[in-house]
Design an enzyme around this catalytic site. Structure first.
Site, PDB file in Angstrom:
ATOM      1  N   GLU A   1      -5.077   2.219  -3.926  1.00 19.97           N
ATOM      2  CA  GLU A   1      -3.612   2.273  -4.068  1.00 19.97           C
ATOM      3  C   GLU A   1      -2.956   1.043  -3.467  1.00 19.97           C
ATOM      4  OE1 GLU A   1      -5.207   3.220  -1.601  1.00 19.97           O
ATOM      5  OE2 GLU A   1      -4.054   3.973   0.081  1.00 19.97           O
TER       6      GLU A   1
ATOM      7  N   ASP B   1       0.848  -1.197   0.000  1.00 20.29           N
ATOM      8  CA  ASP B   1       0.000   0.000   0.000  1.00 20.29           C
ATOM      9  C   ASP B   1       0.887   1.251   0.000  1.00 20.29           C
ATOM     10  OD1 ASP B   1      -3.123   0.715   0.970  1.00 20.29           O
ATOM     11  OD2 ASP B   1      -1.608   2.229   1.451  1.00 20.29           O
ATOM     12  N   ILE B   2       0.639   2.120  -0.974  1.00 17.23           N
ATOM     13  CA  ILE B   2       1.441   3.356  -1.072  1.00 17.23           C
ATOM     14  C   ILE B   2       1.115   4.237   0.142  1.00 17.23           C
ATOM     15  CG2 ILE B   2       1.894   5.419  -2.462  1.00 17.23           C
ATOM     16  CD1 ILE B   2       1.025   3.802  -4.916  1.00 17.23           C
TER      17      ILE B   2
HETATM   18  N1  LIG Z   1      -5.301   9.047  -8.512  1.00 16.28           N
HETATM   19  C1  LIG Z   1      -5.961   7.996  -8.052  1.00 16.28           C
HETATM   20  N2  LIG Z   1      -6.290   7.953  -6.743  1.00 16.28           N
HETATM   21  C2  LIG Z   1      -6.944   6.883  -6.273  1.00 16.28           C
HETATM   22  C3  LIG Z   1      -7.303   5.819  -7.122  1.00 16.28           C
HETATM   23  N3  LIG Z   1      -7.940   4.890  -6.363  1.00 16.28           N
HETATM   24  C4  LIG Z   1      -7.975   5.360  -5.114  1.00 16.28           C
HETATM   25  N4  LIG Z   1      -7.368   6.562  -5.028  1.00 16.28           N
HETATM   26  C5  LIG Z   1      -7.179   7.447  -3.877  1.00 16.28           C
HETATM   27  O1  LIG Z   1      -6.302   6.812  -2.955  1.00 16.28           O
HETATM   28  C6  LIG Z   1      -6.433   7.509  -1.711  1.00 16.28           C
HETATM   29  C7  LIG Z   1      -6.285   6.500  -0.603  1.00 16.28           C
HETATM   30  O2  LIG Z   1      -6.225   7.250   0.562  1.00 16.28           O
HETATM   31  P1  LIG Z   1      -6.188   6.617   2.007  1.00 16.28           P
HETATM   32  O3  LIG Z   1      -6.978   5.318   1.995  1.00 16.28           O
HETATM   33  O4  LIG Z   1      -6.624   7.664   2.975  1.00 16.28           O
HETATM   34  O5  LIG Z   1      -4.720   6.202   2.238  1.00 16.28           O
HETATM   35  P2  LIG Z   1      -3.354   7.017   2.194  1.00 16.28           P
HETATM   36  O6  LIG Z   1      -3.543   8.489   2.005  1.00 16.28           O
HETATM   37  O7  LIG Z   1      -2.474   6.313   1.219  1.00 16.28           O
HETATM   38  O8  LIG Z   1      -2.834   6.795   3.636  1.00 16.28           O
HETATM   39  P3  LIG Z   1      -2.098   5.517   4.210  1.00 16.28           P
HETATM   40  O9  LIG Z   1      -2.513   4.350   3.352  1.00 16.28           O
HETATM   41  O10 LIG Z   1      -2.622   5.389   5.591  1.00 16.28           O
HETATM   42  O11 LIG Z   1      -0.650   5.784   4.138  1.00 16.28           O
HETATM   43  C8  LIG Z   1      -7.810   8.170  -1.765  1.00 16.28           C
HETATM   44  O12 LIG Z   1      -7.620   9.557  -1.810  1.00 16.28           O
HETATM   45  C9  LIG Z   1      -8.422   7.688  -3.069  1.00 16.28           C
HETATM   46  O13 LIG Z   1      -9.217   8.667  -3.681  1.00 16.28           O
HETATM   47  C10 LIG Z   1      -6.962   5.919  -8.519  1.00 16.28           C
HETATM   48  O14 LIG Z   1      -7.239   5.040  -9.345  1.00 16.28           O
HETATM   49  N5  LIG Z   1      -6.287   7.014  -8.925  1.00 16.28           N
END
Ligand SMILES: Nc1nc2c(ncn2[C@@H]2O[C@H](COP(=O)(O)OP(=O)(O)OP(=O)(O)O)[C@@H](O)[C@H]2O)c(=O)[nH]1
Length: 378
Positions: free
Chosen positions: A274, A231-232
């Site tokens: 992500e 997970d990013i």
């Molecule tokens: N650009 C883009 N964003 C995405 C996609 N799928 C999901 N996201 C975004 O990924 C983000 C995931 O955020 P969080 O689940 O809060 O996790 P995070 O900010 O990585 O925080 P941690 O995982 O706790 O480090 C959200 O803002 C989603 O909108 C996609 O296909 N493209």
């Protein structure tokens, strides 16, 4: 990866492919050769109108062949021979009789027209009806009207059998061609249904199918199987700072890193948002931790250059678990998820192992608890 296309567009794209162009060109060349022979045959048989018409036919096929070379003129290249066949069959049936079998060559026009993917349904029905009406009218005409030229019986039979053979050959080639187009479209749709359109990674559905197989194989052969749940970190802030497009670029770059680190037998899938899951067949926890750590380092060295000129650096947290005997696949993913969660709680940018037997990649005492274990300091 391009956005998904509807099924009909895949079919159109396949029809416009290099292979189809080649097929039309080869058919045009064959048509030229056949009609050159007919010039001689009808000249010899004393039917000058048909001999002259065949000169036009050769020119038409040459034109069709030339059109296959020009971009986007494939429809013209395919329609020209159809018109020629219709006119030639009509003229020959009237002048040298139904028994010469030139009318047979009108029959492949029906599948050709009906399968043409770019033509409106109403137009197809209209053309097909027209061909059927001409065919029947010719039959009625030739039943009541003697041909204007009576050919030698041997020549008449030779022409009939040549035309019957041509009919079978054309129908065979057409069927083969259509089968090729359909199977290519089917493969493309299958690939589309199995992959994530943004990154090109396998999608969750496909990964679960592959995991089912890998789990069964691992249990039957008593081999190991591990998963990485990656997970990013702080991906939301990437989106917030660089927009959704910037986030998408980071996701693609991340998938590239995953693919670089994975072997051919490994499966890399977008698990959601992500989060990516890597399935590692024949890999125990120690091996999986090594791969995960290599990946974590690779990601932390990666820089994504955005169109805006901005450079994005990011990190990843990875939960690692090895499938236990008799454990369902969902369970090993759940344990990897637990390790991932603990990694996030612990500060991110790290690899954590879950379950037992647990071994750390980095030096230090081997963890003994089945709870998530930190392997790499942030
Ligand atoms: N650009 C883009 N964003 C995405 C996609 N799928 C999901 N996201 C975004 O990924 C983000 C995931 O955020 P969080 O689940 O809060 O996790 P995070 O900010 O990585 O925080 P941690 O995982 O706790 O480090 C959200 O803002 C989603 O909108 C996609 O296909 N493209």
């Amino acid at each position: 990866m391009p956005p998904p296309l509807p099924a009909t567009e895949w079919l159109n794209a396949s029809l416009a492919s290099h292979n189809y162009r080649l097929l039309v060109r080869q058919a045009a060349v064959l048509g030229m050769v056949m009609h050159l022979l007919f010039i001689g045959v009808f000249g010899y048989a004393g039917v000058p109108v048909l001999a002259a018409f065949n000169v036009l036919s050769v020119a038409t096929f040459a034109w069709s062949c030339w059109e296959t070379r020009a971009r986007g003129r494939l429809v013209v290249a395919a329609v020209l021979p159809c018109i020629e066949v219709l006119l030639h069959a009509t003229l020959a049936s009237v002048l040298v009789g139904w028994e010469t079998g030139f009318h047979y060559l009108m029959l492949p026009l029906l599948p050709l027209v009906m399968l043409a993917s770019n033509t409106a349904q109403r137009l197809k029905v209209l053309i097909a009806t027209l061909v059927a009406v001409i065919y029947m009218a010719l039959n009625v005409w030739t039943t009541h009207q003697a041909p204007s030229h009576q050919l030698d019986p041997l020549l008449e039979s030779s022409l009939r059998y040549t035309n019957i053979l041509s009919l079978f050959a054309i129908l065979g080639v057409l069927s083969r061609c259509y089968l090729g187009v359909v199977s290519r479209a089917q493969q493309a749709l299958l690939a589309q249904a199995s992959t994530d359109p943004l990154t090109g990674a396998l999608n969750r559905r496909r990964l679960l199918e592959m995991a089912q197989l890998a789990t069964a194989r691992s249990k039957r052969n008593h081999t190991t199987l591990s998963v990485l749940l990656c997970d990013i970190d702080h991906f939301k802030s990437v989106n917030d700072q660089h927009g959704h497009d910037g986030g998408d670029r980071v996701l693609k770059a991340f998938f590239q890193c995953l693919q670089e680190q994975a072997r051919e037998v490994d499966c890399v899938a977008r698990w959601g948002g992500e989060e990516f899951l890597v399935l590692l067949p024949d890999t125990d926890l120690t091996g999986a931790l090594t791969v995960a750590e290599r990946l974590r380092r690779r990601v932390s060295d990666c820089t994504v250059n955005l169109d805006s000129g901005a450079q994005v650096r990011f990190t990843v947290t990875i939960g690692v678990a090895q499938l236990k005997p008799a454990e369902p696949f969902a369970q090993v993913v759940s344990r990897a998820d637990g390790a991932l969660y603990a990694g996030k709680q612990g500060g991110r940018n790290r690899v954590l192992a879950a379950g037992s037997p647990v071994k750390a990649v980095s030096s230090g005492p081997a963890p003994t608890e089945p709870s998530p274990q930190r392997v790499t300091p942030a």
